[in-house]
Design an enzyme around this catalytic site. Structure first.
Site, short mmCIF file in Angstrom:
data_model
loop_
_atom_site.label_atom_id
_atom_site.label_comp_id
_atom_site.label_asym_id
_atom_site.label_seq_id
_atom_site.Cartn_x
_atom_site.Cartn_y
_atom_site.Cartn_z
N SER A 98 0.54 -1.48 -0.17
CA SER A 98 0.21 0.09 -0.28
C SER A 98 1.51 1.22 -0.20
CB SER A 98 -1.06 -0.16 0.99
OG SER A 98 -2.25 1.55 1.17
N HIS A 112 -2.67 7.19 -4.38
CA HIS A 112 -2.70 6.20 -3.79
C HIS A 112 -2.54 5.33 -4.66
CE1 HIS A 112 -5.58 3.55 -2.18
NE2 HIS A 112 -4.41 2.77 -1.22
N ASN A 114 -2.81 0.26 -4.19
CA ASN A 114 -2.52 -1.05 -2.97
C ASN A 114 -3.48 -2.33 -3.73
OD1 ASN A 114 -5.48 -2.20 -0.99
ND2 ASN A 114 -3.35 -2.64 -0.16
N ARG A 116 -3.72 -6.11 -3.14
CA ARG A 116 -3.31 -6.95 -1.57
C ARG A 116 -3.99 -8.46 -1.69
NH1 ARG A 116 -6.94 -2.40 -1.63
NH2 ARG A 116 -9.34 -3.66 -1.28
N HIS A 151 -6.17 7.68 -16.86
CA HIS A 151 -7.39 6.19 -17.23
C HIS A 151 -6.67 6.03 -18.18
CE1 HIS A 151 -9.89 7.60 -14.17
NE2 HIS A 151 -9.89 8.22 -14.15
N GLY A 265 -3.04 -4.07 13.08
CA GLY A 265 -1.53 -3.47 12.60
C GLY A 265 -1.15 -2.87 13.42
N ARG A 266 0.08 -2.70 13.10
CA ARG A 266 0.92 -1.23 13.30
C ARG A 266 0.89 -0.12 12.93
NH1 ARG A 266 5.95 1.37 11.68
NH2 ARG A 266 7.50 1.66 13.21
#
Length: 308
Positions: A98, A112, A114, A116, A151, A265-266
């Protein structure tokens, strides 16, 4: 029915994500010229850990965070089962990369990305797995050609996997990155997907990888083009104001933030997406006819950028 997977499948994703983090960090260090990523390896008490990398006060980037994590636990947190309640109570593995990039220059948009992978397991049942992720762009001062380029690359990431993939993931992104309490999008969108396991593992993994691999070609040319535009306190002040919307979304709606906090989480890694300088004003609106007003009138409205 979800295809069965094993340790070899999980390792393939794990190795790709670590490589992706390295590739993106190297590209940003090269472009910035001054800033370097500080690396912080951490362990999670409940299981797993991660590798956080943060650059602060570079020549181009005010703050850039690029995190890898691979965590596991005894039960999926509520944010991960909100749309799939049948998985509540399963043990899980979750891994991903991320990143959030906050530039100095207000003419360079925040970005941004990400990607996963989740595996939910239960004794006596086959593991349930799925991929998710995407990338989106948040300009402060918009440029039509930048939005079209962003895009266009997003479409290129998806087309080989089906003609319907880009339109679906674009709309999903427009719908997801929307501040309901403000009745406005966070930015100009891009791609967003989740719960991807509708075909075999290789198809789903390859689509996730394609989206991860297309982030740099989508973003870096925009940074190169806009990073040297002159700006003053007016533009910087507007950037700080608009960053407030970014903070609001991440703390109120973002599923990744909620998952990280709910899964123990951290905190430093979870909140690395927050910009270093932000302002809020009471009931402020840009003056008509200004570049600031153009952001609202032209860019903060979902549209088909590829049809322009």
């Amino acid at each position: 029915m979800t295809e069965a997977i094993g340790k070899a499948h999980i390792k393939q994703v794990h190795d790709y994500l670590l490589s992706l983090q390295d590739t993106i960090c190297n590209a940003f260090e090269q472009l910035d010229g001054k800033g370097r990523f500080l690396e912080d390896n951490w362990q999670r008490e409940e299981g797993g850990g991660g590798r956080s990398r943060v650059m602060e006060d570079g020549a181009v980037f005010e703050k850039a965070g690029i995190n890898f994590s691979h965590v596991h636990g005894a039960a999926l947190p509520p944010s991960a089962t909100a749309s799939r309640p049948e998985l509540a109570g399963r043990s899980f593995q979750a891994m991903g990369v991320s990143l959030v990039i906050h530039p100095h220059n207000p003419y360079v948009p925040t970005s941004h990305a990400n990607v996963r992978f989740f595996v939910a397991e239960k004794e006596g049942a086959e593991p349930v797995w799925w991929f998710g992720g995407g990338f989106d762009l948040t300009p402060y001062y918009g440029f039509i050609e930048d939005a079209q380029h962003w895009h266009r690359v997003a479409e290129e990431a998806c087309t080989v996997f089906g003609e319907d993939v880009y339109p679906r993931y674009k709309k999903w992104c427009d719908d997801y990155f929307f501040l309901k309490h403000r009745n406005e999008p966070r930015g100009i969108g891009g791609l967003f997907f989740d719960d991807l396991n509708d075909r075999d593992f290789n198809y789903s993994r390859s689509l996730m990888m394609s989206i991860g691999n297309h982030y740099l070609p989508a973003y870096l040319p925009i940074v190169e083009k806009r990073k040297d535009i002159e700006y003053g306190e007016r533009e910087k002040d507007f950037q700080r104001y608009r960053r407030g919307r970014y903070v609001e979304f991440n703390l109120v709606y973002d599923r990744g933030t909620l998952f990280g906090l709910q899964s123990g989480g951290r905190t430093e890694a979870i909140l690395m997406s927050l910009p270093p300088e932000v302002t809020w004003r009471y009931n402020w609106h840009p003056e008509a006819g200004t570049p600031e007003a153009e952001l609202y009138e032209v860019f903060l409205k979902p549209r088909d950028w590829l049809a322009e």
